[in-house]
Scaffold this active site. Structure first.
Site, PDB file in Angstrom:
ATOM      1  N   THR A  74       0.847  -1.191   0.000  1.00 15.24           N
ATOM      2  CA  THR A  74       0.000   0.000   0.000  1.00 15.24           C
ATOM      3  C   THR A  74       0.888   1.248   0.000  1.00 15.24           C
ATOM      4  OG1 THR A  74      -1.789  -1.148   1.113  1.00 15.24           O
ATOM      5  CG2 THR A  74      -1.764   1.256   1.314  1.00 15.24           C
ATOM      6  N   ASN A 153      -5.563  -9.349  -8.120  1.00 13.56           N
ATOM      7  CA  ASN A 153      -5.721 -10.078  -6.858  1.00 13.56           C
ATOM      8  C   ASN A 153      -7.068 -10.782  -6.730  1.00 13.56           C
ATOM      9  OD1 ASN A 153      -6.027  -7.090  -6.796  1.00 13.56           O
ATOM     10  ND2 ASN A 153      -7.139  -7.529  -4.915  1.00 13.56           N
ATOM     11  N   GLN A 181       0.850  -9.770  -6.488  1.00 12.36           N
ATOM     12  CA  GLN A 181       0.310 -11.122  -6.656  1.00 12.36           C
ATOM     13  C   GLN A 181       1.148 -11.967  -7.608  1.00 12.36           C
ATOM     14  OE1 GLN A 181      -2.180 -12.515  -4.987  1.00 12.36           O
ATOM     15  NE2 GLN A 181      -2.938 -10.700  -3.928  1.00 12.36           N
ATOM     16  N   ALA A 202       5.915  -8.628   1.445  1.00  9.53           N
ATOM     17  CA  ALA A 202       6.359  -9.901   2.016  1.00  9.53           C
ATOM     18  C   ALA A 202       5.205 -10.823   2.397  1.00  9.53           C
ATOM     19  CB  ALA A 202       7.240  -9.633   3.247  1.00  9.53           C
ATOM     20  N   HIS A 203       4.107 -10.250   2.916  1.00  6.63           N
ATOM     21  CA  HIS A 203       3.092 -11.141   3.503  1.00  6.63           C
ATOM     22  C   HIS A 203       2.246 -11.899   2.485  1.00  6.63           C
ATOM     23  CE1 HIS A 203      -0.877  -8.976   3.230  1.00  6.63           C
ATOM     24  NE2 HIS A 203      -0.100  -7.934   3.020  1.00  6.63           N
ATOM     25  N   CYS A 328     -19.381  -8.453   1.744  1.00  5.77           N
ATOM     26  CA  CYS A 328     -20.368  -8.640   2.811  1.00  5.77           C
ATOM     27  C   CYS A 328     -20.034  -7.789   4.031  1.00  5.77           C
ATOM     28  CB  CYS A 328     -20.404 -10.091   3.257  1.00  5.77           C
ATOM     29  SG  CYS A 328     -20.685 -11.234   1.919  1.00  5.77           S
TER      30      CYS A 328
HETATM   31  C1  LIG Z   1      -2.331  -7.152  -0.969  1.00  2.00           C
HETATM   32  C2  LIG Z   1      -2.152  -6.252  -2.135  1.00  2.00           C
HETATM   33  C3  LIG Z   1      -1.675  -4.944  -1.977  1.00  2.00           C
HETATM   34  C4  LIG Z   1      -1.431  -4.313  -0.611  1.00  2.00           C
HETATM   35  O1  LIG Z   1      -0.316  -4.853   0.022  1.00  2.00           O
HETATM   36  P1  LIG Z   1      -0.082  -4.583   1.586  1.00  2.00           P
HETATM   37  O2  LIG Z   1       1.335  -5.021   1.797  1.00  2.00           O
HETATM   38  O3  LIG Z   1      -1.060  -5.452   2.293  1.00  2.00           O
HETATM   39  O4  LIG Z   1      -0.268  -3.145   1.844  1.00  2.00           O
HETATM   40  C5  LIG Z   1      -1.486  -4.192  -3.103  1.00  2.00           C
HETATM   41  N1  LIG Z   1      -1.735  -4.685  -4.323  1.00  2.00           N
HETATM   42  C6  LIG Z   1      -2.191  -5.930  -4.523  1.00  2.00           C
HETATM   43  C7  LIG Z   1      -2.461  -6.420  -5.907  1.00  2.00           C
HETATM   44  C8  LIG Z   1      -2.428  -6.759  -3.435  1.00  2.00           C
HETATM   45  O5  LIG Z   1      -2.902  -7.976  -3.631  1.00  2.00           O
END
Ligand SMILES: *Cc1c(COP(=O)(O)O)cnc(C)c1O
Length: 404
Positions: A74, A153, A181, A202-203, A328
């Site tokens: 983000t 995503n 992604q 990373a997550h 939802c």
């Molecule tokens: C999850 C996601 C983000 C945001 O990433 P964060 O590290 O959670 O802020 C941005 N772009 C895409 C396509 C995502 O799937």
């Protein structure tokens, strides 16, 4: 099997045990501030950060000096868009993107619009792809940036990033891609793809939450960004603040694992995803794949089930941790904007399910998920007068109340 079965790997992933083990010492013994230049504690922390920087750079064909650490994709997306907008506004105030980007792109674009920038949201096709030709056609002498995601995503559709990059290079317009992604799923190379800025986090690749990176090109051309955060000039002045050393070490390890596992992991996950889709199709009619049939992430399956009610469908699948195409959580019950933009009608959008598979998904889990979905959809359809009529061959267009 443990319940619920996690099939939401696009939302986040568990930290790989190997990643966690690599991180642990950096919370306790090796706790130094990577910016402390006068002692061993600082040097060790800095060395660990630089190793991670190299791992990440290497993975995307970049130089380590081109990696800026941030708190999440983000922030990376905000920094790319706002940083370019602020720095290059003398050259022009036009940015090109797509309407199915992540909210961290779209909301930033809306803010920039309020600040006087003009944003073109390119039409995507029914698979969610952006045509490189439409990027070329949208360009004006005022265009300073193109931002198009590598893979979506929700629906998993992959864009021709290399082709779009080529168009941007032709016109000397900076090109950013949100590759969150795509990382670890498809090969990414900033040189061959003509990418100037790239976001990753990373997550989503079995690393910890709260740490991410932005690749910022240093040569041909040298990209300059106005920072969002000031204070000390860390990260080549583009992102100040004490570095999250354990997080960075974990991200480096996560990238290293992704690189090592990719050739084995991607085909395995894709086979499971295909198995799930085959089982659904074998046992149910009136099911629709959302997104591109082949240019899609190997771990993504997004399906709409006609003639069921969205909320009942989700309620019936409590053993599966999946995402649905209707938000939802929000009071409005708005269907997914991504599905809307690829032309999925409101009814089908409300009954769409995103299955996101990952490193720890097993065949046993997939077989259970398939059976569960088939069973609940059949059950709900037994209660659906519409579905009964369709089976009996009634043309619904002739039934006036059917639209409601
Ligand atoms: C999850 C996601 C983000 C945001 O990433 P964060 O590290 O959670 O802020 C941005 N772009 C895409 C396509 C995502 O799937």
């Amino acid at each position: 099997m443990k319940f619920p079965i996690y099939l939401d790997y696009h939302a986040t992933t568990p930290v790989d045990p190997e990643v966690l083990q690599t991180m642990i010492p950096y919370f306790t013994e090796i706790f130094g501030n990577a910016a402390s230049r006068n002692h061993e504690f600082g040097w060790t922390a800095e060395a660990a950060v630089e190793k991670a920087r190299q791992q990440i750079a290497h993975f995307i064909g970049a130089h380590e000096k081109e990696i800026i650490f941030t708190s999440g994709a983000t922030e990376s997306n905000n920094l790319a868009l706002m940083g370019v907008a602020e720095m290059y506004q003398e050259k022009g105030k036009h940015i090109i993107t797509s309407p199915i980007e992540h909210k961290s792109i779209l909301d930033t674009c809306h803010f920039l619009e309020k600040k006087g920038f003009s944003i073109t949201y390119l039409k995507v096709d029914s698979y969610g792809q952006v045509s490189p030709e439409s990027v070329r056609n949208a360009m004006t002498p005022q265009t300073i940036l193109v931002s198009i995601m590598a893979a979506n995503n929700e629906i998993g559709t992959i864009n021709s990033i290399g082709e779009i990059g080529k168009v941007c290079k032709e016109r000397s317009v900076l090109f950013h891609t949100d590759a969150v992604q795509a990382v670890g799923k498809i090969p990414l190379n900033v040189e061959s793809m003509g990418v100037d800025l790239l976001s990753l986090t990373a997550h989503k690749i079995y690393g910890p939450k709260g740490i991410a990176a932005l690749y910022v090109r240093r040569r041909n051309p040298r990209v300059r960004l106005t920072p969002l955060i000031y204070g000390g000039g860390h990260e080549r002045g583009m992102r100040s603040g004490t570095l999250n050393v354990p997080g960075i070490v974990g991200m480096g390890k996560a990238v290293e694992l992704a690189q090592k596992e990719m050739s084995e992991e991607v085909p395995r996950i894709q086979r499971l995803r295909d198995r799930l889709w085959e089982k659904i199709q074998e046992n149910l009619d009136e099911v629709y794949l959302n997104g591109h049939p082949t240019d899609r992430l190997p771990n993504n399956l997004n399906v709409s089930f006609a003639y069921v009610e969205g909320e009942s469908l989700m309620m019936g699948m409590k053993e599966l941790a999946v995402s649905s195409g209707s938000a939802c959580t929000s009071a409005s019950l708005e269907p997914s904007y991504v599905l809307k933009h690829i032309g999925v009608g409101e009814d089908l959008a409300h009954t769409s399910i995103r299955f996101g598979l990952g490193r720890f998904t097993t065949q046993e889990e997939i077989d259970f998920a398939a059976e569960k979905v088939v069973c609940i959809v059949k059950k709900l359809r037994e209660l659906s007068p519409l579905y009964e009529m369709v089976k009996e061959g009634v043309d619904l267009k002739t039934v006036s109340w059917a639209a409601h």
